[in-house]
Design a protein around this motif. Structure first.
Motif, PDB file in Angstrom:
ATOM      1  N   ILE A  70      -3.044  51.227  -4.862  1.00 19.63           N
ATOM      2  CA  ILE A  70      -2.297  50.900  -3.504  1.00 19.63           C
ATOM      3  C   ILE A  70      -1.150  51.936  -3.584  1.00 19.63           C
ATOM      4  O   ILE A  70      -0.857  52.237  -2.493  1.00 19.63           O
ATOM      5  N   TYR A 122       0.328  46.027   2.798  1.00 20.39           N
ATOM      6  CA  TYR A 122      -0.904  46.484   2.019  1.00 20.39           C
ATOM      7  C   TYR A 122      -1.029  45.910   0.702  1.00 20.39           C
ATOM      8  O   TYR A 122      -1.972  45.777   0.127  1.00 20.39           O
ATOM      9  N   ALA A 123       0.026  45.772  -0.048  1.00 27.07           N
ATOM     10  CA  ALA A 123      -0.118  45.246  -1.326  1.00 27.07           C
ATOM     11  C   ALA A 123      -0.320  43.773  -1.319  1.00 27.07           C
ATOM     12  O   ALA A 123      -1.139  43.182  -2.013  1.00 27.07           O
ATOM     13  N   ARG A 126      -5.137  43.951   2.360  1.00 26.87           N
ATOM     14  CA  ARG A 126      -5.483  44.885   3.336  1.00 26.87           C
ATOM     15  C   ARG A 126      -5.628  44.769   4.736  1.00 26.87           C
ATOM     16  O   ARG A 126      -5.424  45.370   5.506  1.00 26.87           O
TER      17      ARG A 126
END
Length: 161
Positions: A70, A122-123, A126
């Motif tokens: 990531i 994003y963490a 998605r």
């Protein structure tokens, strides 16, 4: 949301751009402002390095775990977007009138904040990253369109000079 944020910051933040009469002074100003846009990228590199060190992988240069991947993907995408953003801001600074040069640090701040929002989303997952990406990409697209308009419509005689 991006135009509202930029407009609100332009109206309510109490600073003005310094007097920049020459193109070289405007480019130096843009370069100095763009330095602050690298903060999320450097932070991503640091966190990525720490997560790689703390990873439970037996081989540190082997296959990456998702938490390491990531950060690596975020840094890679951010560097690509920063290059595009910086070049468009540099061209934009040459076309803007003096009273609108306040937009350069505001766009830099928007880039940094939107990349941090993208990283956090994003963490999380998605499917949530579209908001942060659009906050980065849509101002970039608007700058590109304005730059093309400025080059081909406003000053076609100075296209390459």
């Amino acid at each position: 949301l991006c135009p509202c944020l930029i407009y609100g910051a332009y109206i309510f933040l109490p600073f003005d751009a310094p007097l920049l009469p020459t193109v070289s002074a405007r480019l130096v100003y843009t370069l100095r402002c763009a330095t602050f846009a690298t903060f999320p990228i450097v932070l991503g590199m640091i966190v990525g390095a720490i997560s790689r060190l703390c990873s439970s992988a037996l081989e540190p240069f082997g296959e990456l775990h998702q938490e390491v991947e990531i950060h690596r993907t975020y840094v890679s995408q951010s560097v690509h977007l920063f290059i595009l953003y910086f070049f468009n801001m540099a061209v934009l600074a040459t076309y803007l009138p003096q009273e609108l040069l306040k937009l350069i640090p505001l766009l830099t701040g928007l880039f940094a904040i939107s990349r941090l929002i993208f990283w956090m989303s994003y963490a999380i997952g998605r499917s949530f990253r579209a908001f942060g990406f659009s906050m980065t990409f849509l101002p970039l697209l608007a700058m590109l369109l304005w730059n093309l308009y400025g080059m081909f419509v406003l000053e076609p005689e100075n296209l390459l000079s």
